[in-house]
Design a protein around this motif. Structure first.
Motif, mmCIF file in Angstrom:
data_model
loop_
_atom_site.group_PDB
_atom_site.id
_atom_site.type_symbol
_atom_site.label_atom_id
_atom_site.label_comp_id
_atom_site.label_asym_id
_atom_site.label_seq_id
_atom_site.Cartn_x
_atom_site.Cartn_y
_atom_site.Cartn_z
ATOM 1 N N HIS A 67 0.576 -1.049 0.008
ATOM 2 C CA HIS A 67 -0.279 0.156 0.012
ATOM 3 C C HIS A 67 0.896 1.190 -0.209
ATOM 4 C CE1 HIS A 67 -3.203 2.649 1.251
ATOM 5 N NE2 HIS A 67 -4.049 2.222 1.084
ATOM 6 N N ASP A 68 0.116 2.186 -1.525
ATOM 7 C CA ASP A 68 1.460 3.360 -0.514
ATOM 8 C C ASP A 68 1.511 3.929 1.195
ATOM 9 O OD1 ASP A 68 1.348 3.154 -3.170
ATOM 10 O OD2 ASP A 68 0.292 4.853 -3.171
ATOM 11 N N ASP A 69 0.186 3.408 1.779
ATOM 12 C CA ASP A 69 0.879 4.423 2.460
ATOM 13 C C ASP A 69 1.350 3.148 3.858
ATOM 14 O OD1 ASP A 69 0.588 5.211 5.614
ATOM 15 O OD2 ASP A 69 -1.240 5.755 5.507
ATOM 16 N N PRO A 70 2.522 2.883 4.566
ATOM 17 C CA PRO A 70 2.715 1.673 4.981
ATOM 18 C C PRO A 70 1.839 1.565 5.993
ATOM 19 C CG PRO A 70 4.535 3.188 4.729
ATOM 20 C CD PRO A 70 3.284 3.802 4.447
ATOM 21 N N ILE A 71 1.707 2.787 7.239
ATOM 22 C CA ILE A 71 0.809 2.514 8.094
ATOM 23 C C ILE A 71 -0.611 1.630 7.623
ATOM 24 C CG2 ILE A 71 -0.310 3.789 10.842
ATOM 25 C CD1 ILE A 71 1.784 5.670 10.117
ATOM 26 N N GLU A 72 -1.136 1.997 6.369
ATOM 27 C CA GLU A 72 -2.001 2.234 6.293
ATOM 28 C C GLU A 72 -1.452 0.126 5.783
ATOM 29 O OE1 GLU A 72 -6.613 2.510 5.491
ATOM 30 O OE2 GLU A 72 -4.805 3.313 7.562
ATOM 31 N N GLN A 78 -1.658 -5.279 3.756
ATOM 32 C CA GLN A 78 -1.377 -5.865 3.193
ATOM 33 C C GLN A 78 -0.475 -5.450 2.521
ATOM 34 O OE1 GLN A 78 -3.329 -2.637 0.821
ATOM 35 N NE2 GLN A 78 -5.713 -3.532 1.689
ATOM 36 N N ILE A 79 1.096 -6.478 3.110
ATOM 37 C CA ILE A 79 1.999 -6.794 3.539
ATOM 38 C C ILE A 79 2.652 -7.511 2.421
ATOM 39 C CG2 ILE A 79 2.203 -5.669 5.432
ATOM 40 C CD1 ILE A 79 2.345 -8.625 6.085
ATOM 41 N N MET A 80 3.768 -7.732 1.983
ATOM 42 C CA MET A 80 4.636 -9.304 1.984
ATOM 43 C C MET A 80 5.429 -9.627 2.994
ATOM 44 S SD MET A 80 6.213 -8.778 -1.805
ATOM 45 C CE MET A 80 6.856 -10.016 -1.935
ATOM 46 N N LEU A 81 4.977 -10.979 3.511
ATOM 47 C CA LEU A 81 5.910 -11.423 4.583
ATOM 48 C C LEU A 81 7.380 -11.385 4.697
ATOM 49 C CD1 LEU A 81 3.650 -14.660 5.389
ATOM 50 C CD2 LEU A 81 4.177 -12.905 6.786
ATOM 51 N N ALA A 222 1.368 -8.148 10.521
ATOM 52 C CA ALA A 222 0.146 -7.716 10.814
ATOM 53 C C ALA A 222 -0.907 -8.674 10.639
ATOM 54 C CB ALA A 222 0.394 -7.467 9.152
ATOM 55 N N ARG A 223 -1.951 -8.674 10.971
ATOM 56 C CA ARG A 223 -3.664 -9.372 11.364
ATOM 57 C C ARG A 223 -3.556 -9.237 9.931
ATOM 58 N NH1 ARG A 223 -2.895 -11.644 14.925
ATOM 59 N NH2 ARG A 223 -4.548 -11.401 17.214
ATOM 60 N N LEU A 224 -4.623 -10.317 9.548
ATOM 61 C CA LEU A 224 -5.828 -10.925 7.915
ATOM 62 C C LEU A 224 -6.853 -10.229 8.790
ATOM 63 C CD1 LEU A 224 -4.410 -14.458 7.221
ATOM 64 C CD2 LEU A 224 -4.267 -12.257 6.177
#
Length: 235
Positions: A67-72, A78-81, A222-224
């Motif tokens: 996501h463009d906003d890392p906090i969001e 919405q991350i790659m492990l 991060a949570r699903l």
């Protein structure tokens, strides 16, 4: 603009050195001994699954925002492990070349590509339409054929089954009981379970006698979305 051949060669050399360092300094030391997984980490172009503005971070020992906003990105899961987490999860699930695999949380598609290199077929679910499109495009471009990406909420939609392997590419507060029902006899489920600051990679296997579980290593991620959270009491 066409880059000089020596510039292209230098860029390629740097990428391959970064890939080598990722495997030898992050992945292999994390009790990674399955040569099939190590080979896939070498041959899959992880940098092609990373958003363009994070490409320089493709081989870093960290989660990469999708996501463009890392906090969001963290809030929405919405991350790659991190590479070592993906590799260790694939290894500890003991994926066989005859297995049908279900992944919850396609993200950019890299974990699905890794699983597809080990299994007969992979179905990966993604709740976010933008990421479902990204995963499908990345997997197709990488030449992966034995996959399907479905835009679906893995917390609420039971898709197909039975599966030999189910993997959750993100954390949950507890093992989702509904997903256990999708496991074939002998099937394995892997998930990162718990709450900050303590989460553990937990593996559940289905047998004739029921289910057995093991907590093998610590990791926080991060949570699903939409999976149940424990009740919080206020006094």
């Amino acid at each position: 603009m066409n880059l000089p051949l020596n510039t292209l060669a230098d860029t390629s050399d740097r990428l391959e050195q970064a890939r080598y360092n990722m495997i030898e300094q992050q992945v292999r030391p994390w009790n990674l001994f399955d040569e099939r997984v190590l080979d896939l980490m070498q041959t899959l172009r992880r940098e092609d699954f990373v958003p363009a503005h994070y490409r320089d971070m493709a081989f870093s020992d960290m989660e990469i925002p999708l996501h463009d906003d890392p906090i969001e990105a963290l809030r929405l899961g919405q991350i790659m492990l991190a590479p070592r987490v993906e590799a260790r999860m694939a290894q500890d699930l003991k994926v066989k070349d005859t297995d049908r695999v279900l992944e919850i949380g396609a993200g950019s598609g890299f974990m699905a590509a890794l699983l597809a290199g080990l299994a007969a077929e992979v179905t990966t679910l993604e709740i976010e339409p933008r990421l479902a499109d990204m995963a499908h495009a990345n997997l197709t471009r990488a030449g992966v054929r034995n996959f399907q990406v479905l835009e679906a909420d893995g917390a609420r939609e039971m898709v197909g089954g039975p599966f030999d392997v189910i993997v959750l590419s993100g954390s949950v507060a507890q093992i989702p009981q509904g997903l256990l029902g999708l496991l074939a006899p002998g099937g394995r489920l892997g998930a990162i379970v718990g709450s900050t600051p303590m989460m553990r990679a937990t593996f559940v296997e289905r047998s004739d006698g029921g289910f057995t579980s093991a907590e093998l290593w610590d990791v926080v991620t991060a949570r699903l979305r939409n999976f149940p959270e424990p009740s919080r009491f206020s006094f």
